[in-house]
Design an enzyme around this catalytic site. Sequence first.
Site, mmCIF file in Angstrom:
data_model
loop_
_atom_site.group_PDB
_atom_site.id
_atom_site.type_symbol
_atom_site.label_atom_id
_atom_site.label_comp_id
_atom_site.label_asym_id
_atom_site.label_seq_id
_atom_site.Cartn_x
_atom_site.Cartn_y
_atom_site.Cartn_z
ATOM 1 N NE ARG A 230 -0.471 1.691 3.735
ATOM 2 C CZ ARG A 230 0.800 2.215 3.843
ATOM 3 N NH1 ARG A 230 1.904 1.743 4.027
ATOM 4 N NH2 ARG A 230 0.760 3.496 3.748
ATOM 5 N NE ARG B 203 -6.050 1.215 -2.021
ATOM 6 C CZ ARG B 203 -5.616 1.613 -0.783
ATOM 7 N NH1 ARG B 203 -4.200 1.287 -0.612
ATOM 8 N NH2 ARG B 203 -6.119 2.567 0.011
ATOM 9 C CD GLN C 15 -3.476 3.183 6.651
ATOM 10 O OE1 GLN C 15 -4.391 3.265 7.568
ATOM 11 N NE2 GLN C 15 -4.153 2.716 5.564
ATOM 12 C CG ASP D 276 -2.977 8.395 -1.490
ATOM 13 O OD1 ASP D 276 -2.819 8.879 -0.341
ATOM 14 O OD2 ASP D 276 -2.547 7.039 -1.737
ATOM 15 C CG ASN E 32 -2.212 11.754 2.539
ATOM 16 O OD1 ASN E 32 -1.641 11.073 1.878
ATOM 17 N ND2 ASN E 32 -1.817 12.116 3.540
ATOM 18 C CE LYS E 33 -5.535 5.976 3.948
ATOM 19 N NZ LYS E 33 -6.411 5.302 3.242
ATOM 20 C CB ALA F 98 0.660 6.884 -3.593
HETATM 21 O O1 MRU Z 1 -4.541 3.450 2.037
HETATM 22 P P1 MRU Z 1 -2.924 3.687 2.075
HETATM 23 O O2 MRU Z 1 -2.509 3.094 3.198
HETATM 24 O O3 MRU Z 1 -2.349 3.198 0.553
HETATM 25 O O4 MRU Z 1 -2.740 5.295 2.082
HETATM 26 C C1 MRU Z 1 -1.790 5.767 2.134
HETATM 27 C C2 MRU Z 1 -1.547 7.038 2.224
HETATM 28 O O5 MRU Z 1 -2.551 7.974 2.281
HETATM 29 C C3 MRU Z 1 -0.181 7.743 2.137
HETATM 30 O O6 MRU Z 1 -0.347 9.127 2.951
HETATM 31 C C4 MRU Z 1 -0.035 8.176 0.627
HETATM 32 O O7 MRU Z 1 0.040 7.048 -0.209
HETATM 33 C C5 MRU Z 1 1.309 8.824 0.665
HETATM 34 S S1 MRU Z 1 2.445 7.507 0.549
HETATM 35 C C6 MRU Z 1 3.961 7.858 0.494
#
Ligand code: MRU
Length: 368
Positions: free
Chosen positions: A53, A90, A203, A244, A254-255, A55
């Site tokens: 997981r 995704r 996470q 992302d 982002n998340k 990005a």
């Molecule tokens: O759902 P995830 O765990 O894949 O989400 C990850 C994030 O939101 C990260 O902050 C994003 O991918 C940047 S990663 C360098």
Amino acid sequence: MKVDGVSYRTIWPAADGAAVEVIDQTRLPFAFVIRRLTTVAEIAAAIRTMVVRGAPLIGAAAGYGMALACQADAADTNIDRAHTTLLATRPTAVNLKWALDRMRKGIRAAPPESRRREAYRTAALICDEDVAANRAIGEHGHALIDALWTKKRRQGRLNVLTHCNAGWLATVDWGTALAPVYRAHDAGVPVHVYVDETRPRNQGARLTAWELLKHGVPHTLIADNAGGHLLQHGAVDLVLVGTDRTTGSGDVANKIGTYLKALAASDNGVPFYVAAPSSSIDFGLDDGVRQIPIEERDARELTEIEGEVATGQTAVVRLAPHGSPALNVGFDVTPARLVTALITERGVCDASRAGLARLFPEATGSGA
Ligand code: MRU
């Protein structure tokens, strides 16, 4: 990065040439397990279930998925089928499409007999470029951290707040948002990180805390809702997150929960930085809130939680009443106006079309 003294990336081709190996992120922090993936379907499932997981790592995994597709059958129809399968895993991280398009273009341009070699070569290149980009983000971000540390008269510690996991586990190595943290820590800046637990998948609690612990970076886990309070009380010197998908105008997906941190940072005059490798910038988009597809995941990620029980085994328990509906939106969009700056591999810029055009003229149509 090192795990108990051994250097790892998050993904690599297996020594026998018949598979790809990854660190299984669904098992951390309770177990460190390497998974072997041998088919496009297995790579797709690993992305969907978040074995891999983040990005940049999603893009890298998709790259190797295309290489495995070529290994089975390098004909155009099979390559297109793999592209479609992997793209459907995704929706939010644009690195996925970026990597798949690049892979398909490279494979198609190669003669049939060398397609498999070309696919593995390009997948490896995507990984190496990700590591180089993140290392550069680490350097540029370190300079920002150092400036804040100097402004603080080098007193006490430099407090960073981060959300989700944008560390080395979310990339091939180094991380995006955590690369400057590692770089500054290694250079002797007393960095301390507030780690949002990042419900519902945790996470932050599971991955960011584990990474920082392994590297010896001082950190404190906080509930997602604690950030506003800490920002109000001067406990945070900067907020630093990953992305992302960032639009050409600087809006940042982002998340889920990132937007609320940006609002609270803005209200309290605390800088809010986004580490954004160019592989996560969707230069063609303008309006992040309306144009970025937001992933909705299984509601059980919200109504149940996994953790370690006293026996050392992991167990899943239920948190909500049976029958209560739940909505699990995975990402939100922080408007560019709340972003102090983007930290890219080419340097730091305003979160705006003009800012990005200065660093990426070729991608924004302002190149020669
Ligand atoms: O759902 P995830 O765990 O894949 O989400 C990850 C994030 O939101 C990260 O902050 C994003 O991918 C940047 S990663 C360098």
